[in-house]
Design an enzyme around this catalytic site. Structure first.
Site, PDB file in Angstrom:
ATOM      1  N   TYR A  15     -17.474  -6.196  -7.834  1.00 26.87           N
ATOM      2  CA  TYR A  15     -16.529  -7.077  -7.153  1.00 26.87           C
ATOM      3  C   TYR A  15     -17.106  -7.704  -5.882  1.00 26.87           C
ATOM      4  O   TYR A  15     -16.684  -8.772  -5.469  1.00 26.87           O
ATOM      5  CB  TYR A  15     -15.250  -6.309  -6.793  1.00 26.87           C
ATOM      6  N   ARG A 158     -15.788  -7.492   3.895  1.00 31.12           N
ATOM      7  CA  ARG A 158     -14.411  -7.430   4.415  1.00 31.12           C
ATOM      8  C   ARG A 158     -13.468  -8.302   3.615  1.00 31.12           C
ATOM      9  O   ARG A 158     -12.447  -8.744   4.128  1.00 31.12           O
ATOM     10  CB  ARG A 158     -14.410  -7.893   5.869  1.00 31.12           C
ATOM     11  N   LYS A 210     -15.518  -0.698  10.034  1.00 31.21           N
ATOM     12  CA  LYS A 210     -15.056  -0.968   8.674  1.00 31.21           C
ATOM     13  C   LYS A 210     -13.980   0.043   8.242  1.00 31.21           C
ATOM     14  O   LYS A 210     -12.949  -0.307   7.673  1.00 31.21           O
ATOM     15  CB  LYS A 210     -16.254  -0.902   7.716  1.00 31.21           C
ATOM     16  N   HIS A 248      10.743  -9.528  16.029  1.00 35.02           N
ATOM     17  CA  HIS A 248      10.243  -9.165  17.360  1.00 35.02           C
ATOM     18  C   HIS A 248       8.802  -9.656  17.473  1.00 35.02           C
ATOM     19  O   HIS A 248       8.015  -9.470  16.536  1.00 35.02           O
ATOM     20  CB  HIS A 248      10.308  -7.641  17.528  1.00 35.02           C
ATOM     21  N   CYS A 264     -10.423   0.774  -1.807  1.00 30.95           N
ATOM     22  CA  CYS A 264     -10.707   0.904  -0.372  1.00 30.95           C
ATOM     23  C   CYS A 264      -9.710   1.763   0.375  1.00 30.95           C
ATOM     24  O   CYS A 264     -10.081   2.788   0.950  1.00 30.95           O
ATOM     25  CB  CYS A 264     -10.759  -0.483   0.240  1.00 30.95           C
ATOM     26  N   LYS A 267      -9.375   5.544  -0.087  1.00 33.42           N
ATOM     27  CA  LYS A 267     -10.614   6.291   0.089  1.00 33.42           C
ATOM     28  C   LYS A 267     -11.105   6.266   1.526  1.00 33.42           C
ATOM     29  O   LYS A 267     -11.557   7.288   2.065  1.00 33.42           O
ATOM     30  CB  LYS A 267     -11.646   5.655  -0.849  1.00 33.42           C
ATOM     31  N   LYS A 325      -2.835  -4.391  -7.392  1.00 33.78           N
ATOM     32  CA  LYS A 325      -2.121  -5.373  -6.589  1.00 33.78           C
ATOM     33  C   LYS A 325      -1.910  -6.649  -7.388  1.00 33.78           C
ATOM     34  O   LYS A 325      -2.548  -6.845  -8.431  1.00 33.78           O
ATOM     35  CB  LYS A 325      -2.858  -5.654  -5.285  1.00 33.78           C
ATOM     36  N   ARG A 332      -8.435  -0.097 -10.245  1.00 31.14           N
ATOM     37  CA  ARG A 332      -9.003   1.067  -9.572  1.00 31.14           C
ATOM     38  C   ARG A 332      -7.952   1.744  -8.677  1.00 31.14           C
ATOM     39  O   ARG A 332      -7.315   1.108  -7.856  1.00 31.14           O
ATOM     40  CB  ARG A 332     -10.225   0.663  -8.751  1.00 31.14           C
ATOM     41  N   ARG A 404       8.007  -2.841  -6.300  1.00 27.79           N
ATOM     42  CA  ARG A 404       7.181  -3.831  -5.606  1.00 27.79           C
ATOM     43  C   ARG A 404       7.973  -4.911  -4.881  1.00 27.79           C
ATOM     44  O   ARG A 404       7.416  -5.963  -4.578  1.00 27.79           O
ATOM     45  CB  ARG A 404       6.271  -4.515  -6.632  1.00 27.79           C
TER      46      ARG A 404
HETATM   47  N1  SAJ Z   1      -0.063  -2.472  -0.084  1.00 28.42           N
HETATM   48  C1  SAJ Z   1       1.202  -2.022   0.190  1.00 28.42           C
HETATM   49  N2  SAJ Z   1       1.855  -2.525   1.281  1.00 28.42           N
HETATM   50  C2  SAJ Z   1       1.291  -3.446   2.110  1.00 28.42           C
HETATM   51  C3  SAJ Z   1      -0.016  -3.899   1.833  1.00 28.42           C
HETATM   52  C4  SAJ Z   1      -0.672  -3.392   0.731  1.00 28.42           C
HETATM   53  O1  SAJ Z   1       1.748  -1.176  -0.526  1.00 28.42           O
HETATM   54  O2  SAJ Z   1       1.940  -3.850   3.090  1.00 28.42           O
HETATM   55  C5  SAJ Z   1      -0.831  -1.909  -1.211  1.00 28.42           C
HETATM   56  C6  SAJ Z   1      -1.310  -2.942  -2.232  1.00 28.42           C
HETATM   57  O3  SAJ Z   1      -0.334  -3.215  -3.179  1.00 28.42           O
HETATM   58  C7  SAJ Z   1      -2.505  -2.243  -2.822  1.00 28.42           C
HETATM   59  C8  SAJ Z   1      -3.072  -1.443  -1.639  1.00 28.42           C
HETATM   60  O4  SAJ Z   1      -2.030  -1.365  -0.693  1.00 28.42           O
HETATM   61  O5  SAJ Z   1      -2.127  -1.336  -3.841  1.00 28.42           O
HETATM   62  C9  SAJ Z   1      -4.299  -2.064  -1.003  1.00 28.42           C
HETATM   63  O6  SAJ Z   1      -4.171  -3.472  -0.976  1.00 28.42           O
HETATM   64  P1  SAJ Z   1      -4.571  -4.370   0.240  1.00 28.42           P
HETATM   65  O7  SAJ Z   1      -4.081  -5.725  -0.051  1.00 28.42           O
HETATM   66  O8  SAJ Z   1      -4.080  -3.746   1.507  1.00 28.42           O
HETATM   67  O9  SAJ Z   1      -6.123  -4.291   0.354  1.00 28.42           O
HETATM   68  P2  SAJ Z   1      -7.399  -4.305  -0.612  1.00 28.42           P
HETATM   69  O10 SAJ Z   1      -7.725  -2.914  -0.986  1.00 28.42           O
HETATM   70  O11 SAJ Z   1      -7.242  -5.291  -1.706  1.00 28.42           O
HETATM   71  O12 SAJ Z   1      -8.463  -4.865   0.439  1.00 28.42           O
HETATM   72  C10 SAJ Z   1      -8.638  -4.186   1.670  1.00 28.42           C
HETATM   73  C11 SAJ Z   1      -8.643  -5.239   2.792  1.00 28.42           C
HETATM   74  N3  SAJ Z   1      -8.593  -4.571   4.075  1.00 28.42           N
HETATM   75  C12 SAJ Z   1      -7.713  -4.905   5.056  1.00 28.42           C
HETATM   76  O13 SAJ Z   1      -6.870  -5.771   4.893  1.00 28.42           O
HETATM   77  C13 SAJ Z   1      -7.817  -4.184   6.356  1.00 28.42           C
HETATM   78  C14 SAJ Z   1      -9.880  -6.119   2.653  1.00 28.42           C
HETATM   79  O14 SAJ Z   1      -9.985  -7.034   3.739  1.00 28.42           O
HETATM   80  C15 SAJ Z   1     -11.143  -5.244   2.611  1.00 28.42           C
HETATM   81  O15 SAJ Z   1     -12.324  -6.009   2.485  1.00 28.42           O
HETATM   82  C16 SAJ Z   1     -11.029  -4.329   1.414  1.00 28.42           C
HETATM   83  O16 SAJ Z   1      -9.877  -3.488   1.621  1.00 28.42           O
HETATM   84  C17 SAJ Z   1     -12.287  -3.496   1.303  1.00 28.42           C
HETATM   85  O17 SAJ Z   1     -13.096  -3.823   0.430  1.00 28.42           O
HETATM   86  O18 SAJ Z   1     -12.488  -2.592   2.117  1.00 28.42           O
END
Ligand code: SAJ
Length: 424
Positions: A15, A158, A210, A248, A264, A267, A325, A332, A404
């Site tokens: 990815y 990122r 990170k 707010h 991510c 983990k 998502k 994963r 969701r």
């Molecule tokens: N999720 C929630 N509630 C939220 C936000 C997300 O339940 O408010 C869930 C999502 O559905 C998903 C999981 O969390 O199952 C993670 O999704 P995500 O959209 O938060 O993030 P990732 O894993 O797709 O990508 C994250 C990102 N990190 C941050 O936003 C701080 C991305 O910028 C990173 O590059 C990536 O991790 C990574 O590779 O580390």
């Protein structure tokens, strides 16, 4: 060492590795991608991506056609490159300790292939101090001296799946060098396509940065999930409360859900605290709360089945969404999979449907026909526009469980339950 950047080898074409290789190739560099999965190598060389991501097909076709990008599973083909970019996974073992075997094996491959003056970049997310440890491993294997004979940097990716090609260009980047010169070389390298800001630091700060980013998100989602539990106690809709609280100027509450998946967030908090060998309350507790969400959703489903007098062992459950998502094919650590696993032995039948991933049935209609309950496990946009009246007619019992926040107004004639929807 000469200043121009010559040939680049990207280790791991998943990815992150594949989009990164494409970006460098389309910026004019000769890039060779090393990947042990031969079917993936073949597919990439024929100009086709093995992952779903906006724009990837056109960009990959262009990179391969130009002759700048080629994939291989033969390690001898990556010998003597100027730059090695490692993009392999760093998953957890079953006991939640980091599994660094993929990284170590990639570093060994690089050590075998590199020359004096090579720059080694680790894009993988790693526990603090890992880049330094890997530089020592390279010293042992090559006899080269880190910072003198080779350069090394942690340059964490990122990007967010679904927005990778935009974020690769516009996000800011951190370059954590084992020496200042290493960070400078990496900055110069990535400048060819990165338009975001560039920051230089040492490799341990960069590793921590990170991990803090994803831990911040994980802990905030856990807080939102805890608010959802409270909403069920108080009989309110948590999403209405969150929307109002977020008016707010300094509050930005995250979104409660069936769980936190992906490679991510589930983990990285573990990687952050692991080398410290201490128990870190908040970070660990947040992980536990988020891990409990598929089971919380299971409780919502089972209580609905009980209310409607559907015996568990006869119940037919349609789960919509398998990806971790919305609008992604990535499963994963998907909470949808954990959810299915948690219910499958108790209920009569589980049907799964996902427009991106597939599933054990081929359409939503097939999934819901004579089903007793529908559970929404992924926030795919397509699920927002379902005709519940029509789907309800196909069902045996009309139960809808929303994990969701896809459904704003519960459809008429359904027993509706949702994570954080305490008002019904
Ligand atoms: N999720 C929630 N509630 C939220 C936000 C997300 O339940 O408010 C869930 C999502 O559905 C998903 C999981 O969390 O199952 C993670 O999704 P995500 O959209 O938060 O993030 P990732 O894993 O797709 O990508 C994250 C990102 N990190 C941050 O936003 C701080 C991305 O910028 C990173 O590059 C990536 O991790 C990574 O590779 O580390």
């Amino acid at each position: 060492m000469e200043e121009t950047i010559g040939e680049i080898a990207v280790i791991g074409l998943g990815y992150i590795g594949l989009p990164t290789a494409i970006m460098f190739a389309n910026s004019g560099y000769k890039v060779i991608g090393y990947e042990i999965r031969e079917d993936v190598v073949e597919k990439i060389n024929s100009g086709k991506a093995h992952i779903v991501e906006p724009e990837i097909d056109e960009l990959l076709a262009k990179a391969v056609k130009s002759g700048n990008l080629r994939a291989t599973s033969n390690p001898s083909e990556i010998t003597g490159k100027d730059v090695y970019i490692i993009c392999v996974q760093t998953p957890l073992n079953n006991d939640k300790t980091p599994n660094l075997s993929y990284l170590e094996s990639a570093v060994r491959t690089v050590a075998n292939a590199m020359k004096k003056g090579s720059l080694v970049v680790i894009e993988s997310t790693v526990p603090p101090l890992t880049t330094l440890k890997m530089s020592r491993l390279i010293e042992e294997l090559t006899g080269f001296k880190a910072g003198w004979d080779f350069y090394m940097v942690h340059a964490p990716e990122r990007v967010m799946p679904g927005r990778i090609f935009k974020e690769l260009v516009y996000n800011s980047r951190i370059f954590g060098g084992i020496t200042p010169e290493s960070a400078e070389k990496a900055e110069k390298l990535y400048r060819v396509f990165v338009k975001g800001q560039m920051f230089k630091t040492n490799s341990t700060v960069s590793e921590v940065v990170k991990l803090m980013e994803n831990t911040f998100r994980d802990v905030n989602i856990a807080l939102a999930n805890e608010f959802a539990f409270l909403a069920h106690q108080y009989g309110i809709n948590v999403f209405e409360a969150i929307e109002l609280a977020n008016t707010h100027p300094r509050v930005k509450i995250h979104v409660p859900s069936i769980g936190v998946g992906g490679h991510c967030l589930p983990k990285d908090p573990h990687l952050l605290v692991w080398p410290a060998k201490e128990d870190f309350g908040l970070i660990t507790l947040a992980r536990e709360i988020n891990d409990s969400m598929p089971l919380f959703t299971k409780d919502l489903l089972f209580s609905a089945l009980k209310e409607m007098n559907v015996p568990l062992e006869d119940a037919v459950i349609a789960v919509l969404g398998m990806a971790y998502k919305g609008n992604s094919d990535d499963t994963r650590n998907s909470p949808a999979l954990v959810f299915v696993d948690a219910i499958k032995d108790d209920v009569g039948e589980v049907r799964t449907y996902d427009p991106y991933v597939g599933g054990n049935v081929g359409s939503i209609e097939e999934a819901v026909e004579d089903a007793d309950a529908v559970v929404i496990a992924t926030d795919h946009s397509a699920f927002k526009f379902l005709d519940w009246e029509a789907l309800g007619k196909l069902m045996r019992t009309r139960i809808l469980v929303d994990g969701r926040h896809i459904v704003e107004t519960p459809p008429r004639g359904f027993l509706f339950k949702g994570v954080g929807r305490g008002e019904y």
